[in-house]
Enzyme design. Structure first.
Site, PDB file in Angstrom:
ATOM      1  N   MET A   1       0.904  -1.271  -0.030  1.00  0.00           N
ATOM      2  CA  MET A   1       0.078   0.113   0.401  1.00  0.00           C
ATOM      3  C   MET A   1       0.987   0.887  -0.028  1.00  0.00           C
ATOM      4  O   MET A   1       1.744   1.302   0.424  1.00  0.00           O
ATOM      5  CB  MET A   1      -0.795   0.236   1.166  1.00  0.00           C
ATOM      6  CG  MET A   1      -1.868  -1.282   1.774  1.00  0.00           C
ATOM      7  SD  MET A   1      -2.411  -1.646   2.991  1.00  0.00           S
ATOM      8  CE  MET A   1      -3.774  -0.113   2.615  1.00  0.00           C
ATOM      9  N   ALA A   2       0.963   2.564  -0.435  1.00  0.00           N
ATOM     10  CA  ALA A   2       1.364   3.286  -0.983  1.00  0.00           C
ATOM     11  C   ALA A   2       1.183   4.311   0.119  1.00  0.00           C
ATOM     12  O   ALA A   2       0.492   4.385   0.612  1.00  0.00           O
ATOM     13  CB  ALA A   2       1.296   4.312  -2.511  1.00  0.00           C
ATOM     14  N   CYS A  85      -4.674   0.153  -9.256  1.00  0.00           N
ATOM     15  CA  CYS A  85      -4.622   0.868  -8.316  1.00  0.00           C
ATOM     16  C   CYS A  85      -5.976   3.101  -9.560  1.00  0.00           C
ATOM     17  O   CYS A  85      -5.405   2.815 -10.414  1.00  0.00           O
ATOM     18  CB  CYS A  85      -3.686   1.917  -8.612  1.00  0.00           C
ATOM     19  SG  CYS A  85      -3.815   3.018  -8.346  1.00  0.00           S
ATOM     20  N   LYS A 124      -3.112  -7.672  -9.583  1.00  0.00           N
ATOM     21  CA  LYS A 124      -3.423  -7.893  -8.659  1.00  0.00           C
ATOM     22  C   LYS A 124      -4.443  -7.054  -9.751  1.00  0.00           C
ATOM     23  O   LYS A 124      -4.043  -6.124  -9.877  1.00  0.00           O
ATOM     24  CB  LYS A 124      -3.649  -7.142  -7.223  1.00  0.00           C
ATOM     25  CG  LYS A 124      -4.043  -6.363  -6.714  1.00  0.00           C
ATOM     26  CD  LYS A 124      -3.966  -6.314  -4.715  1.00  0.00           C
ATOM     27  CE  LYS A 124      -5.008  -5.588  -4.535  1.00  0.00           C
ATOM     28  NZ  LYS A 124      -4.606  -3.745  -4.200  1.00  0.00           N
ATOM     29  N   GLY A 184     -10.740  -7.412   0.108  1.00  0.00           N
ATOM     30  CA  GLY A 184     -11.802  -5.895   0.378  1.00  0.00           C
ATOM     31  C   GLY A 184     -12.562  -6.287   1.455  1.00  0.00           C
ATOM     32  O   GLY A 184     -13.342  -7.299   1.653  1.00  0.00           O
ATOM     33  N   ASP A 185     -12.331  -5.373   2.590  1.00  0.00           N
ATOM     34  CA  ASP A 185     -13.459  -5.495   3.836  1.00  0.00           C
ATOM     35  C   ASP A 185     -13.022  -6.540   4.907  1.00  0.00           C
ATOM     36  O   ASP A 185     -14.164  -6.898   5.696  1.00  0.00           O
ATOM     37  CB  ASP A 185     -15.125  -5.349   3.411  1.00  0.00           C
ATOM     38  CG  ASP A 185     -15.041  -4.420   2.321  1.00  0.00           C
ATOM     39  OD1 ASP A 185     -14.153  -2.941   2.279  1.00  0.00           O
ATOM     40  OD2 ASP A 185     -16.375  -4.031   1.575  1.00  0.00           O
ATOM     41  N   GLY A 207      -5.634  -5.086   3.259  1.00  0.00           N
ATOM     42  CA  GLY A 207      -5.372  -3.910   3.233  1.00  0.00           C
ATOM     43  C   GLY A 207      -5.792  -2.790   4.270  1.00  0.00           C
ATOM     44  O   GLY A 207      -4.835  -2.571   5.696  1.00  0.00           O
TER      45      GLY A 207
HETATM   46  C1  FMN Z   1      -3.716   4.423   1.456  1.00  0.00           C
HETATM   47  C2  FMN Z   1      -3.400   3.282   0.220  1.00  0.00           C
HETATM   48  C3  FMN Z   1      -2.639   3.164  -0.795  1.00  0.00           C
HETATM   49  C4  FMN Z   1      -2.687   1.705  -1.584  1.00  0.00           C
HETATM   50  N1  FMN Z   1      -1.958   1.368  -1.818  1.00  0.00           N
HETATM   51  C5  FMN Z   1      -1.925  -0.054  -3.012  1.00  0.00           C
HETATM   52  C6  FMN Z   1      -1.054   0.254  -3.889  1.00  0.00           C
HETATM   53  O1  FMN Z   1       0.492   0.715  -3.974  1.00  0.00           O
HETATM   54  N2  FMN Z   1      -0.628  -1.096  -4.642  1.00  0.00           N
HETATM   55  C7  FMN Z   1      -1.637  -1.782  -4.175  1.00  0.00           C
HETATM   56  O2  FMN Z   1      -1.936  -3.148  -5.265  1.00  0.00           O
HETATM   57  N3  FMN Z   1      -3.077  -1.616  -3.309  1.00  0.00           N
HETATM   58  C8  FMN Z   1      -3.018  -0.264  -2.885  1.00  0.00           C
HETATM   59  N4  FMN Z   1      -4.332  -0.252  -2.141  1.00  0.00           N
HETATM   60  C9  FMN Z   1      -5.638  -0.721  -1.746  1.00  0.00           C
HETATM   61  C10 FMN Z   1      -5.302  -1.556  -1.505  1.00  0.00           C
HETATM   62  O3  FMN Z   1      -4.473  -2.718  -1.125  1.00  0.00           O
HETATM   63  C11 FMN Z   1      -7.152  -2.649  -1.048  1.00  0.00           C
HETATM   64  O4  FMN Z   1      -6.635  -3.418  -2.440  1.00  0.00           O
HETATM   65  C12 FMN Z   1      -8.088  -2.251  -0.537  1.00  0.00           C
HETATM   66  O5  FMN Z   1      -8.150  -0.959   0.029  1.00  0.00           O
HETATM   67  C13 FMN Z   1      -9.379  -2.931  -0.567  1.00  0.00           C
HETATM   68  O6  FMN Z   1      -9.006  -3.479   0.911  1.00  0.00           O
HETATM   69  P1  FMN Z   1      -9.234  -2.950   1.768  1.00  0.00           P
HETATM   70  O7  FMN Z   1     -10.824  -3.722   2.414  1.00  0.00           O
HETATM   71  O8  FMN Z   1      -8.561  -4.794   3.097  1.00  0.00           O
HETATM   72  O9  FMN Z   1      -8.623  -2.169   2.418  1.00  0.00           O
HETATM   73  C14 FMN Z   1      -4.171   0.964  -1.359  1.00  0.00           C
HETATM   74  C15 FMN Z   1      -4.763   1.372  -0.348  1.00  0.00           C
HETATM   75  C16 FMN Z   1      -5.121   2.313   0.490  1.00  0.00           C
HETATM   76  C17 FMN Z   1      -5.972   2.613   1.262  1.00  0.00           C
END
Ligand code: FMN
Length: 302
Positions: A1-2, A85, A124, A184-185, A207
């Site tokens: 995650m960035a 992304c 991804k 996701g979630d 995430g």
């Molecule tokens: C701050 C932030 C940065 C993220 N950066 C990336 C990234 O660099 N590469 C990526 O594949 N997904 C990135 N994501 C997406 C997450 O990996 C994830 O797919 C998304 O948040 C959904 O999962 P979650 O509901 O568990 O958060 C980012 C999400 C957030 C909130």
């Protein structure tokens, strides 16, 4: 995650139960230009053990060249390709989820990266509006040489809003034979068990729920292994965890690379007195003072 999964944070997640972590996304073109920021994002440390580097870009050739450079320099255990992304900065370069409209280009990118390195390649994606287009992308990714596929159950248009749709992930699991990672979630053990069971996927990716809460991996692991619901850490344990993170940031010389206020603030989510603690972070750049302020407020039991 960035801006989240830097080396220090990944090590923290590993210590607290994550099986595998992936770097922030790294720009393939920047790797070809030996950009120190991009190379730094791709680097690991011994303690982390196996890890993945995520690459983004739009040109199959440069993506392949970048993968070869990263393999030689860092020997990661996998290279992941970002086709999800939704940010306008990434999509305007034709990368990330902009590629979901071009299955053939996705095929060329995965093929080029797979041929450029011996390291396993994963991808991804986000889901598309309809299942047939989503399945076509998944099939292309499988046939072009990827060895696993992570699926975020939202469309690019949804950004991070709405609810992740794991039905598409379930259909992908039925369609392809490579392992599928549902994303996701997923926020706790029961949700993790539900998504595993519903989709038939082989792994889960967490995430946002892991931001400031690396212990989530241990809690979810305990639930999946023996049905045990472990309570989320209390204030003092959260601050111990934050202190570990701040030490790791110092160890890797990353303090000035992250937004300390934001990163520290994530650890306060759900705590009593979080608002007061957050305001005590304002303008503070010294990890010692951050901890001192937070510990004082925590001990006051506000
Ligand atoms: C701050 C932030 C940065 C993220 N950066 C990336 C990234 O660099 N590469 C990526 O594949 N997904 C990135 N994501 C997406 C997450 O990996 C994830 O797919 C998304 O948040 C959904 O999962 P979650 O509901 O568990 O958060 C980012 C999400 C957030 C909130």
């Amino acid at each position: 995650m960035a801006d989240v999964t830097n080396r220090a944070y990944r090590i923290l997640c590993k210590r607290y139960g994550a099986d595998y972590c992936i770097t922030e996304m790294v720009n393939a073109d920047a790797i070809l230009h030996a950009d120190s920021g991009a190379l730094g994002r791709a680097e690991s440390a011994d303690e982390e053990g196996p890890y993945g580097i995520q690459l983004f870009g739009s040109n199959p050739e440069t993506m392949g060249e970048a993968a070869a450079i990263l393999t030689e320099k860092f020997m990661p255990s996998s290279i992941d390709i970002n086709f999800g992304c939704p940010s306008s900065a990434i999509m305007s370069c034709g990368a990330g989820s902009a590629l979901l409209g071009s299955p053939d280009k996705i095929y060329s990118i995965v093929e080029s990266v797979s041929e450029a390195t011996e390291i396993p390649i994963t991808a991804k994606i986000r889901i598309l509006d309809n299942i047939d287009d989503t399945l076509e992308i998944a099939r292309k990714i499988e046939s072009s040489g990827a060895c696993a596929l992570a699926v975020h159950g939202r469309t690019a248009k949804m950004g991070y809003s709405g609810v992740a749709n794991h039905e598409f992930t379930r259909r992908i699991c039925e369609e392809v034979s490579i392992p599928v990672i549902a994303n996701g979630d997923i926020v706790d053990g029961p949700k993790a068990a539900e998504v595993l069971e519903y989709t038939g996927c082989q792994a889960l990716m967490i995430g946002r729920a892991a931001m400031g809460d690396p212990d989530i991996f241990h809690r979810i692991g305990s639930y999946l292994e023996n049905g045990e619901i472990v309570q989320a850490p209390a204030c003092e344990d959260k601050l111990t965890c934050l202190s570990e993170y701040l030490k790791l940031l110092e160890e890797f010389d990353l303090v000035s690379h992250v937004n300390l206020q934001a990163h520290s603030g994530w650890f306060l989510k759900g705590l009593k007195g979080a608002r007061k603690m957050r305001s005590s972070l304002q303008g503070v750049r010294d990890p010692e003072i951050i901890l001192e302020n937070l510990r004082r407020i925590c001990s006051e039991g506000v």
